[in-house]
Write an enzyme that holds these catalytic residues in place. Structure first.
Site, PDB file in Angstrom:
ATOM      1  N   ASP A   1       0.825  -1.211   0.000  1.00  0.00           N
ATOM      2  CA  ASP A   1       0.000   0.000   0.000  1.00  0.00           C
ATOM      3  C   ASP A   1       0.859   1.261   0.000  1.00  0.00           C
ATOM      4  O   ASP A   1       2.001   1.245   0.475  1.00  0.00           O
ATOM      5  CB  ASP A   1      -0.857   0.067   1.274  1.00  0.00           C
ATOM      6  N   ASP A   2       0.272   2.328  -0.477  1.00  0.00           N
ATOM      7  CA  ASP A   2       0.737   3.711  -0.269  1.00  0.00           C
ATOM      8  C   ASP A   2       1.788   4.196  -1.257  1.00  0.00           C
ATOM      9  O   ASP A   2       2.133   5.364  -1.273  1.00  0.00           O
ATOM     10  CB  ASP A   2       1.263   3.960   1.155  1.00  0.00           C
TER      11      ASP A   2
ATOM     12  N   HIS B   1       3.825  -2.215   2.989  1.00  0.00           N
ATOM     13  CA  HIS B   1       3.813  -0.846   2.458  1.00  0.00           C
ATOM     14  C   HIS B   1       5.074  -0.549   1.648  1.00  0.00           C
ATOM     15  O   HIS B   1       6.150  -1.043   1.970  1.00  0.00           O
ATOM     16  CB  HIS B   1       3.696   0.167   3.603  1.00  0.00           C
TER      17      HIS B   1
HETATM   18 ZN    ZN Z   1      -2.612   3.377   3.191  1.00  0.00          ZN
END
Ligand code: ZN
Length: 225
Positions: free
Chosen positions: A25-26, A183
């Protein structure tokens, strides 16, 4: 198949067992290329829930896609204000999906809520908004995923690759589909450092690594707002 709260057994298909779905993610961010190099080295496919937070790295969505990974929308801005209303959420989502289309040639039907669907921070923005977004997005044909294994690489173990490694390997199970939260934004050096060992553990212990697609059991939390 939708699986809430990590309920273990999936009786539908044995082929869905012993599978690890690594999700990032991200990003894309400063560590994404290195991460892609590792995935390539081990021929592992993963899923990227992408953002537009780090503009210089956004074109890496094309490399992620070209190398066989799944691209899904996380959020354009990753600001909690996306939860101000269903409309603000969907605008942010569509803006990010347009960027996905720009780099992959098509839009995606997959997404992950900022903070996950169980987040309670959204309550401070609009009561019931996650439920309303989930309903509206489902109506429009979009599918959201949470996770059932948290590497805690965005929590207290952000700088501890050894803990990240153990958080993953101690919580994956042969008897279910394992969707692992990781992440690849600005601060995740330790995630990159843990990745090779996680992949080696998986391969040595009977797991296969796959990218999320339409046949993946849908792993979700309970919505709390
Ligand atoms: Zn996030």
């Amino acid at each position: 198949v939708i699986v809430y709260d990590g309920i273990i057994n999936n009786p539908i298909s044995p082929n869905r067992d012993k599978v690890v779905y690594l999700t990032f993610d991200d990003g894309p961010g400063r560590y994404t290329e290195e991460l892609l190099d590792i995935l390539k080295k081990y021929n592992v496919k993963a899923t990227f829930f992408v953002t537009n937070q780090f503009k210089a790295y956004v074109p890496l969505i094309k490399r992620e896609h070209d190398e066989g990974h799944s691209i899904a929308v996380h959020t354009l801005t990753h600001k909690w204000s996306v939860y101000d209303s269903v409309e603000t959420y969907i605008k942010d989502f569509n803006d990010m999906n347009n960027i996905v289309e720009q780099y992959t040639g098509s839009k995606t039907n997959l997404f992950r809520f900022p903070g996950g669907s169980s987040n309670t921070i959204s309550r401070g923005h609009s009561k019931g908004v996650v439920s309303a977004i989930a309903n509206e997005m489902t109506k429009r044909g979009y599918v959201y995923f949470d996770w059932n294994v948290d590497s805690n690489d965005a929590g207290s173990d952000i700088n501890n690759s050894s803990n990240i490694y153990y958080n993953v390997i101690n919580n994956v199970s042969h008897s279910r589909a394992n969707v692992v939260l990781m992440h690849d934004s600005a601060n995740h050096r330790a995630t990159v450092n843990a990745l090779s060992d996680i992949i080696r553990y998986g391969k040595n212990n009977g797991y296969t690594f796959k990218a999320i697609d339409d046949s993946t059991p849908i792993i979700r939390h309970r919505v709390n707002n």
